[in-house]
Design an enzyme around this catalytic site. Structure first.
Site, mmCIF file in Angstrom:
data_model
loop_
_atom_site.group_PDB
_atom_site.id
_atom_site.type_symbol
_atom_site.label_atom_id
_atom_site.label_comp_id
_atom_site.label_asym_id
_atom_site.label_seq_id
_atom_site.Cartn_x
_atom_site.Cartn_y
_atom_site.Cartn_z
ATOM 1 C CG ASP A 174 3.398 54.200 43.378
ATOM 2 O OD1 ASP A 174 3.684 54.372 44.580
ATOM 3 O OD2 ASP A 174 2.530 53.419 42.980
ATOM 4 C CG ASP A 227 4.915 43.665 45.767
ATOM 5 O OD1 ASP A 227 4.429 44.177 46.795
ATOM 6 O OD2 ASP A 227 5.756 44.232 45.051
#
Length: 246
Positions: free
Chosen positions: A133, A12
């Site tokens: 998500d 990330d």
């Protein structure tokens, strides 16, 4: 188990650095490396064939790490699967130009579903994935900051109707928490939609990888991030165990 089951080590990116957030909250950040390309090389050495890269700055609308994605793509022969802020055809083109092999559409799949159809028609189903998500069956958008108001399973079916083959299901409440992924819900999503689902969020160790492998033919892989950085999982062992199970 699908023959193509894949372990995706994750990076990330925020401010050019390799970080992890807890439950996607920007204030709950841990920095693990200032050199994402070097991290990618360690993943390649461990036997990975793919890497999952999220541009958090793009997802939050605060910047871009496209140059870093390019560095990761050129540093190794890993296939780069990347998402974060990809909300237009131009943005997708830039991701591919930077060296991504597969682009993940998140928020735009809900707010502009025709983009998904056009992207699949342009680049093919193998190179486009949709990231779902969610908190339970409630998908979130815009870096997980807003509720979408749609049902996870309905959205998954809609994406498959548009030609999508791969869904990435992240349980937001488990992401970065090392409490184990929601494999059961991912398997239900695969069955309800007919898609190949990659499990994400909360992987804590080798047992979670084995649970995903055993979850059924609809589960095509698992994304592992924080557990690698904190030494809770041996990436080389995880990849080897998947290959031996084929």
């Amino acid at each position: 188990m699908p023959i193509e089951f894949t372990v995706y080590p994750a990076i990330d990116l925020r401010g050019g650095r390799c970080v992890r957030l807890e439950k996607g909250e920007a204030a709950r950040e841990t920095v693990y490396s200032d050199d994402p390309a070097a991290m990618a090389r360690t993943f390649a050495t461990a036997g990975a064939s793919w890497i999952h890269v999220v541009d958090l700055d793009a997802a939050f609308g605060t910047g871009s790490n496209r140059d870093r994605i390019g560095q990761i793509a050129t540093a190794t022969e890993l296939k780069v699967q990347t998402g974060g802020g990809l909300r237009s055809m131009e943005g997708l083109r830039q991701a591919f130009d930077a060296g991504a092999w597969r682009a993940v559409i998140g928020t735009a799949a809900i707010e502009n579903p025709e983009l998904v159809r056009e992207a699949v028609e342009t680049w093919g189903a193998e190179r486009i994935a949709v990231g779902l998500d969610a908190r339970g069956r409630n998908p979130a958008v815009r870096g997980w900051t807003e509720a979408s108001g749609v049902d996870l399973f309905d959205l998954g079916r809609r994406m498959v109707e548009m030609g999508v083959r791969t869904l990435i299901h992240t349980d937001i409440e488990r992401d970065g928490m090392l409490q184990g992924p929601n494999v059961a819900l991912s398997a239900e999503l695969a069955e309800a939609s007919g898609a190949e689902v990659i499990v994400s969020g909360g992987v804590s160790g080798q047992a979670d990888v084995e649970a995903a492998v055993a979850a059924g033919p609809g589960i095509a892989g698992i994304i592992v991030g924080k557990a690698i950085y904190e030494g809770r999982i041996d990436l080389e062992r995880a990849i080897r165990s998947v290959r031996e199970a084929v």
